[in-house]
Design a protein around this motif. Structure first.
Motif: not given
Ligand code: ATP
Length: 134
Positions: A81, A92, A96, A99, A127
């Motif tokens: 990715a 997002r 992540a 989590r 990211r």
């Protein structure tokens, strides 16, 4: 200034395709700068921020692992990715990250889930860091 072609592709799309002056990536053996006329070369990439120099500008791209190949004055990055800073959804990535941190706290280091959560955490942190540089 001489240039080398750079293509970044993922299984889903072409992320980047342009003539550039230098590419800086993190391969499994460390950081690597690729200039025009670089010798043919292949390396796996780790989850990291890739830097692209073009004229006076520097572009950064979040890479989630994959391979880099140099041949005939062309660099092809086949990434699992890849996102440009403006494409990153920071909320997002933060979700992540949370989590993954929960899973790491709940599993032990020998479990497959632990390794998976470690990689998910690395992708999220990468990211978040790349998105900050837009
Ligand atoms: P998530 O758990 O949020 O799906 P992930 O690390 O498991 O994150 P990947 O499997 O690496 O996600 O990527 C799946 C697809 O989603 C890829 O196309 C990737 O570019 C995109 N993607 C993942 N996270 C983000 C994000 N924070 N912002 C934008 N695109 C993302």
């Amino acid at each position: 200034m001489s240039t080398i072609r750079l293509e970044i592709v993922t299984p889903e799309r072409k992320v980047y395709d342009d003539d550039v002056n230098m590419v800086i990536v993190r391969g499994v053996e460390g950081e690597l700068g690729i200039l025009p006329k670089h010798a043919p070369f292949v390396t796996p990439l780790v989850i990291s921020a890739m830097r692209i120099k073009k004229g006076k500008e520097e572009q950064i791209v979040a890479i989630s692992g994959g391979f880099l190949e140099v041949s005939q004055n062309k660099v092809v990055v086949l990434a699992e990715a890849a996102e440009l800073p403006e494409e990153i959804d920071v909320n997002r990535a933060l979700a992540a990250k949370e989590r993954a941190e929960k899973r790491l706290a709940q599993s032990s280091a020998e479990e497959l889930d632990f390794k998976r959560a470690q990689l998910a955490l690395q992708r999220a942190l990468n990211r978040i860091s790349v998105a900050e540089k837009k």
